[in-house]
Design a protein around this motif. Structure first.
Motif, PDB file in Angstrom:
ATOM      1  N   MET A  16       6.300 -11.958  -3.500  1.00  0.00           N
ATOM      2  CA  MET A  16       4.931 -11.600  -3.864  1.00  0.00           C
ATOM      3  C   MET A  16       4.001 -11.692  -2.663  1.00  0.00           C
ATOM      4  O   MET A  16       3.033 -10.936  -2.562  1.00  0.00           O
ATOM      5  N   THR A  17       4.291 -12.626  -1.731  1.00  0.00           N
ATOM      6  CA  THR A  17       3.471 -12.745  -0.525  1.00  0.00           C
ATOM      7  C   THR A  17       3.494 -11.457   0.279  1.00  0.00           C
ATOM      8  O   THR A  17       2.453 -10.955   0.727  1.00  0.00           O
ATOM      9  N   TYR A  18       4.667 -10.899   0.463  1.00  0.00           N
ATOM     10  CA  TYR A  18       4.788  -9.659   1.234  1.00  0.00           C
ATOM     11  C   TYR A  18       4.180  -8.477   0.474  1.00  0.00           C
ATOM     12  O   TYR A  18       3.602  -7.573   1.090  1.00  0.00           O
ATOM     13  N   VAL A  19       4.289  -8.486  -0.838  1.00  0.00           N
ATOM     14  CA  VAL A  19       3.679  -7.421  -1.634  1.00  0.00           C
ATOM     15  C   VAL A  19       2.168  -7.445  -1.468  1.00  0.00           C
ATOM     16  O   VAL A  19       1.520  -6.397  -1.278  1.00  0.00           O
ATOM     17  N   LEU A  20       1.560  -8.648  -1.523  1.00  0.00           N
ATOM     18  CA  LEU A  20       0.109  -8.768  -1.364  1.00  0.00           C
ATOM     19  C   LEU A  20      -0.325  -8.336   0.030  1.00  0.00           C
ATOM     20  O   LEU A  20      -1.378  -7.703   0.198  1.00  0.00           O
ATOM     21  N   ARG A  21       0.475  -8.671   1.035  1.00  0.00           N
ATOM     22  CA  ARG A  21       0.132  -8.247   2.400  1.00  0.00           C
ATOM     23  C   ARG A  21       0.154  -6.723   2.520  1.00  0.00           C
ATOM     24  O   ARG A  21      -0.732  -6.119   3.143  1.00  0.00           O
ATOM     25  N   ILE A  22       1.160  -6.119   1.940  1.00  0.00           N
ATOM     26  CA  ILE A  22       1.258  -4.658   2.004  1.00  0.00           C
ATOM     27  C   ILE A  22       0.098  -4.003   1.275  1.00  0.00           C
ATOM     28  O   ILE A  22      -0.506  -3.032   1.766  1.00  0.00           O
ATOM     29  N   VAL A  23      -0.267  -4.541   0.109  1.00  0.00           N
ATOM     30  CA  VAL A  23      -1.380  -3.980  -0.655  1.00  0.00           C
ATOM     31  C   VAL A  23      -2.688  -4.112   0.120  1.00  0.00           C
ATOM     32  O   VAL A  23      -3.484  -3.164   0.204  1.00  0.00           O
ATOM     33  N   ALA A  24      -2.925  -5.312   0.703  1.00  0.00           N
ATOM     34  CA  ALA A  24      -4.161  -5.521   1.458  1.00  0.00           C
ATOM     35  C   ALA A  24      -4.220  -4.624   2.685  1.00  0.00           C
ATOM     36  O   ALA A  24      -5.270  -4.037   2.994  1.00  0.00           O
ATOM     37  N   THR A  25      -3.094  -4.502   3.390  1.00  0.00           N
ATOM     38  CA  THR A  25      -3.066  -3.645   4.572  1.00  0.00           C
ATOM     39  C   THR A  25      -3.300  -2.183   4.206  1.00  0.00           C
ATOM     40  O   THR A  25      -4.044  -1.462   4.883  1.00  0.00           O
ATOM     41  N   ALA A  26      -2.644  -1.722   3.133  1.00  0.00           N
ATOM     42  CA  ALA A  26      -2.833  -0.335   2.702  1.00  0.00           C
ATOM     43  C   ALA A  26      -4.269  -0.082   2.266  1.00  0.00           C
ATOM     44  O   ALA A  26      -4.846   0.979   2.553  1.00  0.00           O
ATOM     45  N   TYR A  27      -4.863  -1.056   1.581  1.00  0.00           N
ATOM     46  CA  TYR A  27      -6.252  -0.925   1.132  1.00  0.00           C
ATOM     47  C   TYR A  27      -7.190  -0.746   2.322  1.00  0.00           C
ATOM     48  O   TYR A  27      -8.034   0.160   2.341  1.00  0.00           O
ATOM     49  N   LEU A  28      -7.048  -1.609   3.335  1.00  0.00           N
ATOM     50  CA  LEU A  28      -7.909  -1.520   4.515  1.00  0.00           C
ATOM     51  C   LEU A  28      -7.620  -0.252   5.315  1.00  0.00           C
ATOM     52  O   LEU A  28      -8.540   0.345   5.892  1.00  0.00           O
ATOM     53  N   PHE A  29      -6.361   0.165   5.333  1.00  0.00           N
ATOM     54  CA  PHE A  29      -6.015   1.360   6.105  1.00  0.00           C
ATOM     55  C   PHE A  29      -6.653   2.605   5.504  1.00  0.00           C
ATOM     56  O   PHE A  29      -7.301   3.391   6.204  1.00  0.00           O
ATOM     57  N   PHE A  30      -6.479   2.787   4.198  1.00  0.00           N
ATOM     58  CA  PHE A  30      -6.981   4.008   3.564  1.00  0.00           C
ATOM     59  C   PHE A  30      -8.495   3.994   3.377  1.00  0.00           C
ATOM     60  O   PHE A  30      -9.116   5.058   3.317  1.00  0.00           O
TER      61      PHE A  30
END
Length: 290
Positions: free
Chosen positions: A29-43
């Motif tokens: 779940m830690t890696y999932v949250l990191r990916i979601v946060a990174t994608a959110y900031l990227f887009f």
């Protein structure tokens, strides 16, 4: 033969080692949250801003060069810088004073004042500009005709732009300083007072050095907000070419007139000033300052 006194040598004091923060167990779940946060900031942030930069330099530096050769655009950039500087100075002075009042003093209506400071963040800038027109308008405003009779025009002039920009950016300075004042407390100021320091000496020698980074961050946020203000400025400025047109209004005007390269170049210059301020603060701030 003289006796030799042998004293037990005390063991050296243990050196206090710096405790490392406990390691957090990493789960899927830690890696999932990191990916979601990174994608959110990227887009939401990185990709749109990068597109502005890349479109600005589609033709090399031609769009920047032509922008700086346009006298009306240069005047708009100068006006935006002028307004931003005044807004930062005014908000710094009043922001520090209001923050000291909120943290160090108790008075009737303190909660009301604290709540009112969030109005510029919760109300649309268009509403702010319209409210200023209703108060300071030269024809039907409450104070406008009186000020106009004295030869001082607020609306559709530079003072109105400064007033609107200062209004919308005021909470940013206060919300940076108040937590710092609450964290440092009043113990050092009380100690200085017991040693005979007056209020001004306590402020310059104790309070101001303690809150300087809060002020710096507030200045950066206020500058960025002032340079990017559009809604309130559009209402109170009148958008007069070469007089009250700011850089943000230039972006709108060029984009609506299908001069997208000029709009991208102007937006790029505004964004780079804010990014440069953030980078400078990140470089000069102490490493141990969070």
């Amino acid at each position: 033969m003289a006796e030799t006194l042998v004293h037990d040598i005390a063991p050296p004091a243990p050196v206090e080692t710096r405790r490392r923060p406990p390691r957090v167990r990493r789960t899927p779940m830690t890696y999932v949250l990191r990916i979601v946060a990174t994608a959110y900031l990227f887009f939401l942030v990185a990709w749109p801003v990068s597109l502005v930069v890349t479109h600005t330099f589609d033709d090399g530096f031609a769009s920047i060069s032509s922008l700086l050769q346009d006298p009306d655009t240069v005047v708009a950039l100068q006006l935006s810088a002028y307004v931003a500087v005044f807004s930062v100075v005014i908000n710094t002075l009043f922001g520090v004073g209001i923050s000291m009042l909120l943290v160090r003093q108790e008075f009737p209506g303190k909660r009301v004042l604290n709540a009112m400071l969030d109005i510029p963040l919760s109300v649309s800038p268009i509403v702010v500009g319209l409210a200023l027109v209703l108060v300071y308008g030269g024809r039907n405003g409450w104070l406008g005709p009186t000020l106009a009779g004295w030869g001082f025009d607020v609306i559709f002039s530079t003072p109105g732009i400064i007033m609107a920009t200062t209004f919308v950016a005021l909470p940013l300075m206060i919300r940076e300083i108040v937590p710092v004042l609450e964290e440092i407390g009043i113990e050092q100021e009380q100690a200085a007072q017991s040693l005979g320091a007056n209020a001004m000496q306590r402020f310059w020698r104790i309070t101001l050095p303690s809150i300087k980074w809060g002020i710096v961050y507030g200045v950066v946020l206020t500058l960025a907000r002032s340079l990017g203000e559009f809604g309130a400025v559009k209402v109170v400025s009148g958008n007069v070419l070469g007089q009250t047109r700011t850089a943000t209004l230039v972006v709108e005007e060029k984009y609506l007139n299908f001069d997208q390269q000029g709009a991208y170049a102007t937006a790029f210059l505004l964004a780079m000033v804010s990014v440069a301020c953030i980078v400078i603060v990140a470089i000069i701030r102490p490493k141990n300052h969070s």
